[in-house]
Design a protein around this motif. Sequence first.
Motif, short mmCIF file in Angstrom:
data_model
loop_
_atom_site.label_atom_id
_atom_site.label_comp_id
_atom_site.label_asym_id
_atom_site.label_seq_id
_atom_site.Cartn_x
_atom_site.Cartn_y
_atom_site.Cartn_z
N LYS A 267 0.82 -1.20 0.00
CA LYS A 267 0.00 0.00 0.00
C LYS A 267 0.85 1.26 0.00
O LYS A 267 0.48 2.25 -0.60
CB LYS A 267 -0.96 -0.02 1.18
CG LYS A 267 -2.14 -0.91 0.85
CD LYS A 267 -2.99 -1.17 2.04
CE LYS A 267 -4.07 -2.19 1.70
NZ LYS A 267 -4.60 -2.80 2.91
N ALA A 270 1.66 1.77 -3.40
CA ALA A 270 0.50 1.90 -4.27
C ALA A 270 0.39 0.79 -5.30
O ALA A 270 0.24 1.03 -6.49
CB ALA A 270 0.47 3.27 -4.97
N SER A 272 -1.74 -3.06 -5.59
CA SER A 272 -2.78 -3.74 -4.84
C SER A 272 -2.20 -4.90 -4.04
O SER A 272 -2.56 -5.12 -2.91
CB SER A 272 -3.89 -4.26 -5.73
OG SER A 272 -3.71 -3.85 -7.04
N ARG A 288 -2.08 -2.67 -11.48
CA ARG A 288 -1.51 -1.37 -11.09
C ARG A 288 -2.29 -0.19 -11.63
O ARG A 288 -2.25 0.90 -11.07
CB ARG A 288 -0.07 -1.29 -11.61
CG ARG A 288 0.82 -2.31 -10.95
CD ARG A 288 2.25 -2.11 -11.36
NE ARG A 288 2.98 -3.37 -11.27
CZ ARG A 288 4.19 -3.57 -11.78
NH1 ARG A 288 4.80 -2.59 -12.43
NH2 ARG A 288 4.78 -4.72 -11.66
N TRP A 291 -4.66 2.19 -9.43
CA TRP A 291 -3.93 3.15 -8.64
C TRP A 291 -3.40 4.30 -9.50
O TRP A 291 -3.53 5.47 -9.14
CB TRP A 291 -2.72 2.49 -7.96
CG TRP A 291 -3.09 1.62 -6.83
CD1 TRP A 291 -3.09 0.26 -6.80
CD2 TRP A 291 -3.50 2.04 -5.52
NE1 TRP A 291 -3.49 -0.19 -5.57
CE2 TRP A 291 -3.74 0.88 -4.76
CE3 TRP A 291 -3.70 3.28 -4.93
CZ2 TRP A 291 -4.15 0.93 -3.45
CZ3 TRP A 291 -4.11 3.33 -3.62
CH2 TRP A 291 -4.34 2.16 -2.89
N ASN B 332 5.54 7.30 -9.04
CA ASN B 332 4.56 6.29 -8.63
C ASN B 332 4.79 4.96 -9.32
O ASN B 332 4.85 3.91 -8.69
CB ASN B 332 3.14 6.75 -8.95
CG ASN B 332 2.73 7.94 -8.11
OD1 ASN B 332 3.19 8.09 -6.98
ND2 ASN B 332 1.90 8.80 -8.67
N GLN B 336 6.08 1.36 -7.77
CA GLN B 336 5.34 0.11 -7.91
C GLN B 336 6.24 -1.02 -8.42
O GLN B 336 6.31 -2.10 -7.84
CB GLN B 336 4.18 0.28 -8.89
CG GLN B 336 3.02 1.10 -8.36
CD GLN B 336 1.90 1.23 -9.38
OE1 GLN B 336 2.14 1.20 -10.58
NE2 GLN B 336 0.68 1.38 -8.90
#
Lengths: 455, 455
Positions: A267, A270, A272, A288, A291, B332, B336
């Motif tokens: 989290k 970001a 899942s 992804r 998000w 971001n 990820q």
Amino acid sequence: MADESEKVELEEGTLLLALEHENLEEFRKTFLDQHPYDQAKFFIKIDAELRMIVYQFLSPNEMATIFENIEIDNDEYEMYLAEMDPTFAAQMIGKMYVDDAVDVLNELDKEQVTNYLKIMDDEAAEDIRELLHYEEYTAGSIMTTEYISIHAHQTIHSAMQILKKEAPNAETIYYVYVVDEDNKLVGVISLRDLIIHDDETMISELMNERVYSVNVMEDQEEVARKIMDYDFLALPVLDNEKHLLGIITVDDIVDVIDEEASEDYSKLAAVSDVDSIDRGPFSAARKRLPWLIILLFLGMFTASLIGRFEETLNKVAILAVFIPLIAGMAGNTGTQALAVAVRRITLGDFEEESKLKLIFKEAGTGLITGSICGIVVTIVVFIWQKDIFLGLLVGISILATLTVATIAGAFIPLIMHKLKVDPAVASGPFITTINDIISILIYFGMATMFMQYLL
Amino acid sequence: MADESEKVELEEGTLLLALEHENLEEFRKTFLDQHPYDQAKFFIKIDAELRMIVYQFLSPNEMATIFENIEIDNDEYEMYLAEMDPTFAAQMIGKMYVDDAVDVLNELDKEQVTNYLKIMDDEAAEDIRELLHYEEYTAGSIMTTEYISIHAHQTIHSAMQILKKEAPNAETIYYVYVVDEDNKLVGVISLRDLIIHDDETMISELMNERVYSVNVMEDQEEVARKIMDYDFLALPVLDNEKHLLGIITVDDIVDVIDEEASEDYSKLAAVSDVDSIDRGPFSAARKRLPWLIILLFLGMFTASLIGRFEETLNKVAILAVFIPLIAGMAGNTGTQALAVAVRRITLGDFEEESKLKLIFKEAGTGLITGSICGIVVTIVVFIWQKDIFLGLLVGISILATLTVATIAGAFIPLIMHKLKVDPAVASGPFITTINDIISILIYFGMATMFMQYLL
């Protein structure tokens, strides 16, 4: 003695060959000698055609062992079960440890579950039904009913007889629980104590009456925390009247700890879920994208905020240079404060009174880090741009931003926690956007106010 | 039966009163009845004055139990030990489980360690010396030598005799290890099997010869992974010649899992460590500032990069509006990809060949997410700014940025792993800065190139 992992690797070829030639004897000899986890790893590696042969070669009981040790995505259980003959599948589920059986059934439609329970033998079906109605993530949902219980007025000798008889089916035999005639928990005794002491000793003399337990509705994180802190191998689960309902063993807890840590981590990043299962790019992108799209629109909102200061930007283009710096620093410090708060909440050592203390502490921390970073920035920008006003503008923005962002980073997860939302959900994206907005408002607000000094 | 945690809370007052009145009997009666973890919690809560009384009221052996269960910062061990009489402290360390004793001694100066070992009884000192030289984070550093071993040519009856005798000192009695005359590991047998089967059965008939084990130099994360996957309660530790050196039990592994997860999490958030211990703002600021200062200078570098495009910005100020959006999206998506790669490396299920596959997969994922986000952005910017060229510029920048950032997010931890650096170190800050730079070069590079369409 060859290394066990190497041996298992070598046996993979033998197993594949045995399946391809439908050589039942060779397959069973090699396969059943392996650790159930290795069996499960082999099973999920082979393709559907070979799996069909495995279902023929193994008994429901043997398949149950594999299913207890399998590590797959939840929706894959359904796929495997659909491949099996329904009776075989039902028998297999019935043979599994009841907590694992419930985990599998929880992934299926209600209708499917009812069907399997109908075919299954009645005793197993009843055990499963009892556990099925507990809410996910509670102690009840991860406990098993396969524990050993005795009475206080027994001798060690008679307790050991019960133990020997029930050992093959119990999830753990290393703690034996002592209950009264109403099945209320009154004590616990470890197998270690049973073995060390004399056969004729009464259980009541030896048992520990100070038993730690958890309520059946308790959150699984709480259970994990208790087992970790006290180094228990198992923990009894009670209802509100202190009746013994089941036990939770450390191996299930290890999975919970790993899951929860992964979840918090995911989290913050970001995503899942960050798991070890290899996926194709489409499946990864699908996981992804939600998000990213949310973050995209949050980013557009920030952009529109900057857009409102277009006039200021038109006059002093150099201001744009420091946008990523200020927004980035706000994001960084916010994430730090957030991580500390989330971890503290997750770890559970959090009392109501100390929340305010945390906020004050974070405000102090933000002020200190903000002052130092602000001074550094002022000096660097002054040297670089030869403009003391620009330096002061950026420096003071950093000071204000860092203070506010740090407080926000600690405050938001606390509010989430209060609202009974998992605070980790808030993390990465949410905090970063809020802090982007705060930092831009501060920076451009000040720049617009003190425009005359910058021109 | 009152809830155990409540009972412990109620007893706190009794214990404090007993200490204040120096009532030895009352204190010992209540205190020694508690679980060691509760004892440890009480001990770290009280102030130095009362601790001095505790040292008088308890034996070194009783203090040892507290120290085995204590959860404190490493530098606090030194403080407590300094308070004690050196002989008392040395005796206490000598009475601890050897793995826990080594954990404590590892926090002290070499000189102090030598002193304590000198005062301690010789047998304990020797056990500790043996373990002290293993490198931190290896299997050797967390193992204990307090295991039970038997020989294959014994009967269950004689094995149970050994077990009963050694049970009080062994860390676990639930697995018994079978060794040959050279102390090489040849098998394992669980207490469950010993109990179920007939007393006259030979160990050789019953023991499992397929023993999973770890090498003494193996990383503790590997050990944790194995215990978790296979649901072991303990794992034997061998040297290169397969001699049995010690065992690692699941309770120590639970701590490792929790630590490693916290570590990965902390690094993603750019905090040195996120623990549950309450600190003042100065101490917290000191821990976070190093990261923030590094990030500040990295941010200044990014700012200087944007500075090079000042001319472009002067002409088209609106470009500045989208800087945080593009840089943010790069950050971001990079985070990820990074989180997925780091977790996969940490989880250990990673083969050499699959690295290239991971990169290709991430490239694919980046292309897919980039295309979709790019199209969305183009449309939104076009509607908002009524400028299709600006929309295309931002959209294509997002597409290119997301693709490159995703690849970078997966690539960097893999390189770190190759260079034997913990990939989690790289995470947050590093990846974000690289992606900031990449995104700004792409965005402003394209903007400068296609300037005529934007004016």
